[in-house]
Design an enzyme around this catalytic site. Sequence first.
Site, short mmCIF file in Angstrom:
data_model
loop_
_atom_site.label_atom_id
_atom_site.label_comp_id
_atom_site.label_asym_id
_atom_site.label_seq_id
_atom_site.Cartn_x
_atom_site.Cartn_y
_atom_site.Cartn_z
N GLU A 291 0.19 -0.77 5.79
CA GLU A 291 1.30 -0.19 6.55
C GLU A 291 1.16 1.31 6.72
OE1 GLU A 291 5.32 1.28 7.59
OE2 GLU A 291 4.09 1.88 5.89
N ASP B 237 0.85 -1.19 0.00
CA ASP B 237 0.00 0.00 0.00
C ASP B 237 0.89 1.24 0.00
OD1 ASP B 237 0.86 -0.57 2.67
OD2 ASP B 237 -0.63 0.85 3.43
N ASP C 38 8.76 3.58 -1.47
CA ASP C 38 8.07 3.22 -0.21
C ASP C 38 6.75 2.56 -0.53
OD1 ASP C 38 7.20 3.03 2.40
OD2 ASP C 38 6.66 5.14 2.56
N SER D 270 10.47 5.00 15.00
CA SER D 270 10.12 3.61 15.24
C SER D 270 9.56 2.99 13.96
CB SER D 270 9.10 3.52 16.36
OG SER D 270 7.97 4.31 16.05
N HIS E 233 6.44 9.66 1.43
CA HIS E 233 5.36 10.39 2.10
C HIS E 233 5.20 11.82 1.58
CE1 HIS E 233 4.82 7.66 5.86
NE2 HIS E 233 5.37 6.99 4.87
N HIS F 174 -13.44 34.56 30.80
CA HIS F 174 -13.03 35.79 30.13
C HIS F 174 -11.85 36.37 30.92
CE1 HIS F 174 -13.12 39.95 28.78
NE2 HIS F 174 -13.96 39.61 27.82
#
Lengths: 465, 465
Positions: B153, B87, B119, B404, B432, B215
């Site tokens: 993913e 994907d 990717d 990670s 990305h 306020h």
Amino acid sequence: MKHADRTQGLRKAVAIPSVSAQDENRKDVFRMAQFLASELEALGAEVHQRPLGKQPGKEHLDLPPVVIARYGNDKNKRTILVYGHYDVQPALKEDGWATEPFQLTVDSQGRMYGRGSTDDKGPVLGWLNVIEAHRKAGVELPVNLLCCFEGMEEYGSEGLEEFIQAESKSFFKDADAVCISDNYWLGTEKPCLTYGLRGCNYYSVSVTGPAQDLHSGVFGGSSHEPMTDLVHVMSKLVDTHGNILVPGIMDLVEPLTEEEKALYPNISYTMDDLHQSLGSKTSIHPTKERTLMARWRYPSLSLHGIEGAYSAPGAKTVIPAKVIGKFSIRTVPNMESKDVNKLVFDYIKAEFAKLNSKNTLDVWLQHDGKWWVASPKHWNFSAASKAVKQVFGVEPDMTREGGSIPVTLSFEQATGKNVLLLPMGSSTDAAHSINEKLDKRNYIEGVKLLGAYLHYVAEEPMVAA
Amino acid sequence: MKHADRTQGLRKAVAIPSVSAQDENRKDVFRMAQFLASELEALGAEVHQRPLGKQPGKEHLDLPPVVIARYGNDKNKRTILVYGHYDVQPALKEDGWATEPFQLTVDSQGRMYGRGSTDDKGPVLGWLNVIEAHRKAGVELPVNLLCCFEGMEEYGSEGLEEFIQAESKSFFKDADAVCISDNYWLGTEKPCLTYGLRGCNYYSVSVTGPAQDLHSGVFGGSSHEPMTDLVHVMSKLVDTHGNILVPGIMDLVEPLTEEEKALYPNISYTMDDLHQSLGSKTSIHPTKERTLMARWRYPSLSLHGIEGAYSAPGAKTVIPAKVIGKFSIRTVPNMESKDVNKLVFDYIKAEFAKLNSKNTLDVWLQHDGKWWVASPKHWNFSAASKAVKQVFGVEPDMTREGGSIPVTLSFEQATGKNVLLLPMGSSTDAAHSINEKLDKRNYIEGVKLLGAYLHYVAEEPMVAA
């Protein structure tokens, strides 16, 4: 005259949804202006609807007119200029209103629910009721009355300041004093006269570093993070107990005199009142006196938020590239805006320099509004005080407010005359909220108060303001 | 075989917009799974498309299948389990792509632009190319190959961890080691082997006071403000230079050995590389060694933002009633999540107590993910290292990453075997982002690298991992 008659006009006024913030209601705002103008004409006043041009940024819309009126033109009488506004906040039944917001609904306790009931159609209609009552009784009004009713108060009073400036040398030139009924009692039982407002200096402080947002996994630990620097700088501005940490700010504050101090113990207010408005017991000061002083006559600094950082629910592992902190200082006599700015800018830059960061900081004033304090010994206040005593049987509380009502300062600066804030509604009226109301007692006695005020104004000795 | 042939499969794969985040593309994700399965079958592999059920929270959607495959079943050979995903991230031409995102477009420099090129369709097709090349050359694959290609993913790998757990005792049970090609070289010239990732503990810290927003004019100075307290607490967590101020955190960090220290000077990376990725010179450390250690082997703490405070452009004079600060700590060996949590919670509560505020603070862990470090001396790494040397003529950089890749830990924990991250793409590939690409050199040499890696795996001596 029966009470029912007196509320008839208010009922009609509330039924017109004159919401200035919503384009689709602009026609209703105009309709409301026409309603007021017609009522004033029917009472024999000279009335004008003054256009203010197109709405800046929304040029397809005409700004609502300012309805100005003169009632009486006797050189031997004092002339009082009264201000109010005929537009209202938005309101939808589904927001949680118990009744139809644009239908005045009176409950068994005499609470009159409806949008604009207390803010500010009640007070505006109040002035008309005073004229009407005098006409019906065949009694001449003891003063000349000038009216200034605007239709954009809930949306920034666009164009009004310039209008007041211009008319102060023209339609408003005879005014001897100004009276504004658009605020609230401190509680629910005792009327007040308001003689002061705090100002506000609103700041932005930005920190920038990388050219774009970064992934905290990839770059965390290797790059200076703007958010870290900003949080450090913002933490140096004010402490938990509300003490402003910017050196020199408190030196600008007018010292408390014994005379002023003596005003506070008598004011009808308790710590329970504060806790009730907060919905919590997170008050800073132990006494009502110190609390009211903190709100009215000392500055405060609030941190409002941060633009550019992650603000949604959930989790995002971002290092924001540019963050802008927002904070403001409520100002009081004798804090001059430019002095406050210099202290704030110098201090923030010095604190940032101490961090030894490679990021870049900038700090600027977004906007400022000056504080206002009138002399409560002026005949304008004496007259109002006597009127309160006559109608309610008590001495009014002499109050200030922590927030700003910019039109107050506009009138003072344009006319050079004393301005009095003479509220009609009480602290529980929920202006701007759902279920806005005006208690019938406040309205009926309030109309009497406005009338009595005009009578005492006429009786006050002619001394220099 | 000509290069054009090798990129043919990738061209077909990129043309399928298998965007897992967008409902309307789910059919394309399934189409992509079918494409892969057919290709693998054509190569003679045993292939299964394993369903993962409905998508949690979007029950009208089926999760894409995991495509698993076995190529070879020789008990005398090692078995390598390879992971990839089919994907991709969303992509629209109008986002700023210079070319059609779902059409592989090769420029004169050999840059192959297209969503998913690097990717992770390039690496996935790379494994298929390795099998194909062996078949065409009539050479037997020196290992048994197991494939695990997922289709979610880019949208949280929904359901994958449980799947890996289950199959580790079944379809994946023969795996002797794992190889994942889904990250990037540190630069553009030198391949790397990645043996470590940081973990992440993500926290929320809330401060509440009044029952509703206040306020700042009316209440500023008389009430404890949650935002003030939160900013004070957040300022105690990390300093400008990235030092974590929570006592005890650094004591949990595995000390740097001379052996590990010796790895850093040779790594192909410069401070200019860092400044280029930051788009600024706001680096904390003066040397590449200290910078890489800060990213890979030391923890970091980032302040991400504040929920509930004013975050829009412009000015709002609000005292927010409830604010929630978000921050995270990137963790490294030997930081155990529960130990980190205890230190963070205790410290924050103690710092808040010092403020002596009447507001209420709470702090909790939103989520955590453990760090991962593999032994770079394992035969899995030695084989990859020799392959790099053979194909590229250099020793690979031994790298870790600051972020990670949760699937890494899932495979290690489920199989108990050594996991190697063997990237194909370079640091400039813009996964990305717009204009994602894979250099033809990286792809062609990358396929050779994957093949050589399998050969060296077969030659490595049989020793305990």
